[in-house]
Design a protein around this motif. Structure first.
Motif, mmCIF file in Angstrom:
data_model
loop_
_atom_site.group_PDB
_atom_site.id
_atom_site.type_symbol
_atom_site.label_atom_id
_atom_site.label_comp_id
_atom_site.label_asym_id
_atom_site.label_seq_id
_atom_site.Cartn_x
_atom_site.Cartn_y
_atom_site.Cartn_z
ATOM 1 N N LEU A 14 -3.930 18.049 16.340
ATOM 2 C CA LEU A 14 -5.304 18.233 16.073
ATOM 3 C C LEU A 14 -5.694 19.788 16.620
ATOM 4 C CD1 LEU A 14 -7.104 14.763 16.046
ATOM 5 C CD2 LEU A 14 -6.416 16.027 14.036
ATOM 6 N N ILE A 15 -5.296 19.960 17.702
ATOM 7 C CA ILE A 15 -5.582 21.165 18.242
ATOM 8 C C ILE A 15 -5.037 22.350 17.355
ATOM 9 C CG2 ILE A 15 -5.414 22.636 20.433
ATOM 10 C CD1 ILE A 15 -6.235 20.256 21.808
ATOM 11 N N LEU A 16 -3.455 22.193 17.256
ATOM 12 C CA LEU A 16 -2.852 23.058 16.535
ATOM 13 C C LEU A 16 -3.602 23.522 14.980
ATOM 14 C CD1 LEU A 16 0.913 22.163 17.039
ATOM 15 C CD2 LEU A 16 -0.420 24.296 17.743
ATOM 16 N N GLN A 17 -3.882 22.483 14.392
ATOM 17 C CA GLN A 17 -4.557 22.516 13.286
ATOM 18 C C GLN A 17 -6.015 23.311 13.424
ATOM 19 O OE1 GLN A 17 -5.645 18.881 11.164
ATOM 20 N NE2 GLN A 17 -6.186 19.998 9.294
ATOM 21 N N LEU A 18 -6.493 22.948 14.457
ATOM 22 C CA LEU A 18 -7.974 23.734 14.846
ATOM 23 C C LEU A 18 -7.720 25.260 14.980
ATOM 24 C CD1 LEU A 18 -10.864 23.069 15.307
ATOM 25 C CD2 LEU A 18 -10.440 22.735 17.606
ATOM 26 N N VAL A 19 -6.586 25.690 15.717
ATOM 27 C CA VAL A 19 -6.263 26.816 15.784
ATOM 28 C C VAL A 19 -6.112 27.634 14.364
ATOM 29 C CG1 VAL A 19 -4.448 28.469 16.792
ATOM 30 C CG2 VAL A 19 -5.476 26.861 18.192
ATOM 31 N N SER A 20 -5.436 26.889 13.554
ATOM 32 C CA SER A 20 -5.006 27.688 12.193
ATOM 33 C C SER A 20 -6.317 27.440 11.545
ATOM 34 C CB SER A 20 -3.913 26.778 11.955
ATOM 35 O OG SER A 20 -4.169 25.371 11.190
ATOM 36 N N LEU A 21 -7.017 26.627 11.528
ATOM 37 C CA LEU A 21 -8.336 26.579 10.813
ATOM 38 C C LEU A 21 -9.215 27.826 11.400
ATOM 39 C CD1 LEU A 21 -9.338 22.902 10.665
ATOM 40 C CD2 LEU A 21 -9.237 24.565 8.615
ATOM 41 N N VAL A 22 -9.354 27.972 12.560
ATOM 42 C CA VAL A 22 -10.010 29.276 13.129
ATOM 43 C C VAL A 22 -9.458 30.379 12.436
ATOM 44 C CG1 VAL A 22 -10.841 30.619 14.933
ATOM 45 C CG2 VAL A 22 -11.056 28.141 14.960
ATOM 46 N N GLU A 23 -8.230 30.808 12.411
ATOM 47 C CA GLU A 23 -7.296 31.933 12.212
ATOM 48 C C GLU A 23 -7.662 32.142 10.536
ATOM 49 O OE1 GLU A 23 -4.455 33.931 9.730
ATOM 50 O OE2 GLU A 23 -4.537 31.511 9.946
ATOM 51 N N ARG A 24 -7.855 30.987 9.603
ATOM 52 C CA ARG A 24 -7.909 30.946 8.452
ATOM 53 C C ARG A 24 -9.365 31.500 8.053
ATOM 54 N NH1 ARG A 24 -6.785 26.183 3.881
ATOM 55 N NH2 ARG A 24 -7.157 27.405 2.228
ATOM 56 N N ILE A 25 -10.395 30.678 8.598
ATOM 57 C CA ILE A 25 -11.733 31.242 8.288
ATOM 58 C C ILE A 25 -12.075 32.602 8.531
ATOM 59 C CG2 ILE A 25 -12.823 30.400 10.551
ATOM 60 C CD1 ILE A 25 -14.900 29.001 8.919
ATOM 61 N N THR A 26 -11.505 32.991 9.812
ATOM 62 C CA THR A 26 -11.663 34.481 10.099
ATOM 63 C C THR A 26 -11.344 35.412 9.177
ATOM 64 O OG1 THR A 26 -11.203 34.216 12.662
ATOM 65 C CG2 THR A 26 -11.116 36.173 11.898
ATOM 66 N N PHE A 27 -10.340 35.276 8.196
ATOM 67 C CA PHE A 27 -9.592 36.107 7.299
ATOM 68 C C PHE A 27 -10.496 35.907 5.964
ATOM 69 C CE2 PHE A 27 -5.926 36.466 9.849
ATOM 70 C CZ PHE A 27 -5.962 37.730 10.181
ATOM 71 N N ASP A 28 -10.942 34.791 6.022
ATOM 72 C CA ASP A 28 -11.594 34.373 4.759
ATOM 73 C C ASP A 28 -13.087 35.041 4.870
ATOM 74 O OD1 ASP A 28 -10.013 32.754 3.572
ATOM 75 O OD2 ASP A 28 -10.482 30.903 4.105
ATOM 76 N N PHE A 29 -13.562 34.970 6.008
ATOM 77 C CA PHE A 29 -14.949 35.805 6.216
ATOM 78 C C PHE A 29 -14.801 37.347 5.839
ATOM 79 C CE2 PHE A 29 -17.065 32.368 8.855
ATOM 80 C CZ PHE A 29 -18.492 32.493 8.298
ATOM 81 N N MET A 30 -13.633 37.672 6.282
ATOM 82 C CA MET A 30 -13.425 39.257 5.871
ATOM 83 C C MET A 30 -13.196 39.421 4.690
ATOM 84 S SD MET A 30 -11.137 40.773 9.187
ATOM 85 C CE MET A 30 -9.972 39.446 9.471
ATOM 86 N N GLY A 31 -12.893 38.489 3.735
ATOM 87 C CA GLY A 31 -12.673 38.642 2.271
ATOM 88 C C GLY A 31 -13.946 37.938 1.608
ATOM 89 N N ALA A 32 -14.604 37.404 2.201
ATOM 90 C CA ALA A 32 -15.884 36.676 1.568
ATOM 91 C C ALA A 32 -15.557 35.557 0.536
ATOM 92 C CB ALA A 32 -16.847 37.661 1.114
ATOM 93 N N VAL A 33 -14.531 34.829 0.800
ATOM 94 C CA VAL A 33 -14.169 33.788 -0.060
ATOM 95 C C VAL A 33 -14.940 32.566 0.338
ATOM 96 C CG1 VAL A 33 -12.082 32.303 -1.223
ATOM 97 C CG2 VAL A 33 -11.974 34.820 -0.020
ATOM 98 N N TRP A 34 -16.091 32.388 -0.373
ATOM 99 C CA TRP A 34 -17.130 31.500 0.370
ATOM 100 C C TRP A 34 -16.753 30.096 0.024
ATOM 101 C CZ3 TRP A 34 -20.280 33.324 3.448
ATOM 102 C CH2 TRP A 34 -20.257 34.716 3.609
ATOM 103 N N ALA A 35 -15.938 29.660 -0.926
ATOM 104 C CA ALA A 35 -15.609 28.467 -0.976
ATOM 105 C C ALA A 35 -14.574 27.824 -0.019
ATOM 106 C CB ALA A 35 -15.122 27.925 -2.620
ATOM 107 N N LEU A 36 -13.614 28.631 0.422
ATOM 108 C CA LEU A 36 -13.012 28.256 1.574
ATOM 109 C C LEU A 36 -13.598 28.488 2.843
ATOM 110 C CD1 LEU A 36 -9.556 30.128 0.376
ATOM 111 C CD2 LEU A 36 -10.327 27.714 0.172
#
Length: 197
Positions: A14-36
């Motif tokens: 779960l902690i590894l999944q949490l780290v990958s989620l934080v990484e993913r949401i960071t790049f989604d914010f930079m691209g403004a992919v709002w559904a993700l």
């Protein structure tokens, strides 16, 4: 203490999944992919709740995480199919960006990508730049997004498997060996204490 080991493995996944989620949401914010971004935010909250449930031996929190994981796998499969333009899922991007005309950050900022811009000015508005062509990328943006979604599916499947085992163990502790004497079981597990009044 097999349950303690399961708890450790569940928390690690779960902690590894949490780290990958934080990484993913960071790049989604930079691209403004709002559904993700919305989906990742909910996934982060529920993964934190699931981690707390594993740490505190709270099976109901783990069950919430398990139910969400099935929905999260379905969402990530839909994202993969959308980026790969398979079947009824087409790359229009309007669903993932919620009609904001934004694109994945990886489209113009991937490794080795060279971007050619087309300048356009609209009457009555400020001039803006539009991406005309992207060339030379080591890995196209859609494959990067598919890899991100695949990693989430992988961690969710692992979380479902080990979380289900831990939840089962928490609800059904090991049964008493039927061959042992019940009087012996009582005497070893319940100790009387002397009380001085």
């Amino acid at each position: 203490m097999a349950c303690g080991t399961l708890r450790t493995w569940t928390m690690a996944i779960l902690i590894l999944q949490l780290v990958s989620l934080v990484e993913r949401i960071t790049f989604d914010f930079m691209g403004a992919v709002w559904a993700l971004i919305i989906g990742n935010f909910i996934a982060i909250l529920i993964t934190v709740i699931g981690t707390f449930g594993a740490y505190q031996f709270r099976p109901r929190y783990l069950i919430l995480y398990l139910i969400w994981s099935f929905a999260w796998i379905a969402c990530n499969i839909a994202v993969m199919l959308t980026y790969l333009e398979i079947s009824i899922f087409k790359q229009g991007g309007t669903v993932l960006t919620i009609n904001t005309e934004s694109e994945s950050w990886w489209k113009s900022n991937g490794i080795g990508c060279k971007v050619e811009y087309e300048s356009s000015s609209h009457t009555g508005s400020t001039s803006s730049t539009i991406i005309a062509r992207v060339t030379g990328c080591v890995l196209e943006y859609k494959y990067v997004e598919v890899i991100h979604a695949g990693i989430q599916c992988f961690f969710s499947v692992l979380g479902i498997i080990i979380g289900s085992i831990l939840t089962h163990r928490l609800y059904h502790p090991k049964a008493i060996d039927e061959s042992s004497n019940s009087a012996t079981y009582r005497s070893t597990n319940f100790q009387l204490r002397n009380v001085n009044l």
